[in-house]
Design a protein around this motif. Structure first.
Motif, PDB file in Angstrom:
ATOM      1  N   ALA A 102       2.099  -5.180   1.429  1.00  0.00           N
ATOM      2  CA  ALA A 102       2.237  -3.738   1.648  1.00  0.00           C
ATOM      3  C   ALA A 102       1.853  -3.328   3.060  1.00  0.00           C
ATOM      4  O   ALA A 102       2.375  -2.311   3.583  1.00  0.00           O
ATOM      5  CB  ALA A 102       1.389  -2.972   0.646  1.00  0.00           C
ATOM      6  N   VAL A 103       0.980  -4.089   3.728  1.00  0.00           N
ATOM      7  CA  VAL A 103       0.579  -3.732   5.082  1.00  0.00           C
ATOM      8  C   VAL A 103       1.151  -4.693   6.115  1.00  0.00           C
ATOM      9  O   VAL A 103       1.032  -4.437   7.324  1.00  0.00           O
ATOM     10  CB  VAL A 103      -0.959  -3.674   5.214  1.00  0.00           C
ATOM     11  N   ASN A 104       1.742  -5.792   5.683  1.00  0.00           N
ATOM     12  CA  ASN A 104       2.278  -6.776   6.613  1.00  0.00           C
ATOM     13  C   ASN A 104       3.792  -6.734   6.736  1.00  0.00           C
ATOM     14  O   ASN A 104       4.370  -7.449   7.558  1.00  0.00           O
ATOM     15  CB  ASN A 104       1.832  -8.176   6.224  1.00  0.00           C
ATOM     16  N   VAL A 105       4.440  -5.917   5.909  1.00  0.00           N
ATOM     17  CA  VAL A 105       5.879  -5.737   6.002  1.00  0.00           C
ATOM     18  C   VAL A 105       6.139  -4.376   6.651  1.00  0.00           C
ATOM     19  O   VAL A 105       5.659  -3.353   6.174  1.00  0.00           O
ATOM     20  CB  VAL A 105       6.552  -5.777   4.605  1.00  0.00           C
ATOM     21  N   ILE A 106       6.882  -4.377   7.731  1.00  0.00           N
ATOM     22  CA  ILE A 106       7.180  -3.140   8.430  1.00  0.00           C
ATOM     23  C   ILE A 106       8.259  -2.381   7.663  1.00  0.00           C
ATOM     24  O   ILE A 106       9.319  -2.918   7.365  1.00  0.00           O
ATOM     25  CB  ILE A 106       7.663  -3.410   9.869  1.00  0.00           C
TER      26      ILE A 106
END
Length: 495
Positions: free
Chosen positions: A489-493
């Protein structure tokens, strides 16, 4: 107290995209509105508000939570509401239009009457919401806090957290007791579950109810296989199940043999694409994991049921083929023409699906009672892991497995999902959720086949794995439990 949860509660027909974030909040809204209507408070109610806490506040927008709350306050229920009426109930709420509580009492309402308080976590459960009713002077008339505890189940603050208060004839608290009861009474796991269901409903009602669950599941598979386009939300995820169906049909029409494994994945994608689009789905045991059981059941129905490998005349759940007369659900002759082989095959398949669902129910009850089926509480291991274990046990049952092989299959499936995080990109039940269901469906089939090759004896018990899942969920960081604050959720732009 029994761990057993009725199949008609564990498998509830509702709408996507989330059982805990959509179905549960809708039911909470319905309950609150009904409580107002049943009291003397409703005529004095001038305003209602809803505060969404914790995970509901963090990913509620992506999961359609405020839309579900508005639909519930109107008195619309997930089992019967038109999914289209839910999708924009809050997000496109007409400015200045009153909200009609329980369909009978209108109050002013605006989108800001629902607030998102992700940083506030109530002690009862990560998925919490408080509904309040105010009078004309702005004083609170009443308020209720609800916990959406997974699978569409809700609990009001102050209510007991007991799984079931029903006195079932075959009560068990763990898998070991379940197996002992089956041994003592000479029952399969499915038969024990059926007798528990029949203590609440008649034999015919149980059969019809299970058939209705399967019909809803298969309809969802079919809808997903024939719908293309792009899923709602900022990610712009393209639906793939329909394209894969076309590719597989082209291969088969060219004279090549069927590809069961690829169809299995397509079935799972189809259901979870329908779920992500807010369509009609069956919680199994949650919406985020709703594709696994239907995919595995459809895999058995289409490729194995008539092959002699766990179906047809070889294994039938409540009777055998005697001459041309097919015994019914509880032993009565079914009304099938003696010269209609297709009708006999269809009846046998339905009997197998009932066995599949009942076995899955008995197993799923253990996860709900002794660990969790909530992604906000236990991570995705609680949702996809539980569903995979239920599907593996159900498939083992209809493939002719013993009770201990069934328990072994469920253990294998759950063991290899321990620690699985819930980290939906953009707070949407799309990435990695949709593909994850396809992978878990394949794992369920593998677990069943491994168990069927053994004799049911194994080192790690299902009870051990359930307890490990519970402990792992407690230890897991909150950012990996449906808050979209960690992992993918935070590592995929988001583009």
């Amino acid at each position: 107290m029994s761990a057993y949860v009725s199949a008609f509660d564990l498998f509830s027909i509702g709408v996507g995209p989330s059982s805990s974030h959509t179905v549960g909040p809708m039911r909470a809204g319905v309950d609150f509105a009904r409580r107002l209507a049943a009291s003397e408070i409703l005529p004095r109610t001038a305003r209602v508000t809803c505060s969404l806490y914790g995970s509901l506040g963090a990913t509620g927008l992506g999961h359609g939570t405020p839309d579900a709350v508005v639909a519930g306050l109107r008195g619309q229920e997930p089992e019967t509401v038109d999914p289209a009426a839910v999708r924009e109930a809050w997000s496109h709420y007409p400015e200045g239009e009153p909200l009609v509580l329980a369909g009978v009492h209108a109050v002013p309402f605006g989108k800001d009457d629902i607030t998102f308080e992700a940083r506030t976590r109530l002690p009862g459960h990560p998925n919490a919401m408080t509904l309040r009713a105010f009078d004309e002077a702005g004083s609170i008339l009443t308020q209720e806090t609800y916990y959406s505890v997974g699978g569409g189940f809700i609990r009001r603050d102050g209510e007991s957290a007991e799984v079931s208060s029903t006195a079932f004839p075959f009560a068990y608290s763990d898998a070991a007791t379940l197996l002992e009861l089956c041994d003592e009474h000479g029952l399969t796991i499915a038969e024990l579950a059926r007798l528990n269901e029949e203590s609440l409903h008649g034999e015919a009602e149980v059969a019809a109810g299970l058939d209705a669950i399967w019909d809803a599941m298969s309809s969802c598979v079919n809808a997903g296989l024939h719908t293309g386009g792009v899923l709602p939300g900022v990610l712009g995820v393209k639906r793939r199940a329909s394209t894969i169906r076309e590719q597989l049909e082209n291969v088969e029409s060219g004279g090549h043999r069927e590809l069961p494994g690829e169809w299995l994945g397509a079935f799972a994608l189809a259901v979870n694409e329908e779920n992500a689009a807010g369509g009609r789905v069956v919680t199994a045991p949650t919406n985020g994991a709703a594709g696994i059981l239907p995919a595995v059941a459809m895999y058995w129905w289409r490729f194995l049921a008539d092959s002699g490998l766990g179906g047809g005349n070889a294994v039938t759940p409540y009777g055998e083929l005697v001459g041309s007369a097919l015994l019914g659900f509880g032993g009565e002759p079914a009304e099938v023409p003696d010269d209609d082989s297709e009708a006999i095959a269809e009846a046998n398949r339905r009997r197998g699906i009932r066995r599949f669902l009942l076995t899955a129910t008995a197993l799923g009850s253990l996860f709900k009672a002794n660990a969790s089926i909530s992604g906000a509480e236990g991570g995705c291991q609680a949702e996809v892991g539980s569903a995979c274990a239920m599907a593996a046990g159900g498939l083992t049952a209809v493939m002719g497995g013993t009770n201990r092989q069934i328990e072994n299959a469920a253990e294998i499936a759950m063991e290899h999902h321990l620690g699985l995080t819930c980290d939906p990109v953009g707070g949407l039940v799309q990435i990695p959720c949709i593909e994850r269901n396809a992978i878990a469906a394949s794992t369920a089939v593998t677990a069943a086949r491994l168990a069927l090759r053994g004799d049911g004896n194994h080192f790690v018990s299902l009870d051990m794995v359930v307890e490990t899942m519970r402990q792992t969920g407690i230890d897991m960081s909150t950012k990996y439990k449906e808050t979209s604050e960690g992992g993918l959720a935070v590592n995929v732009i988001e583009c």
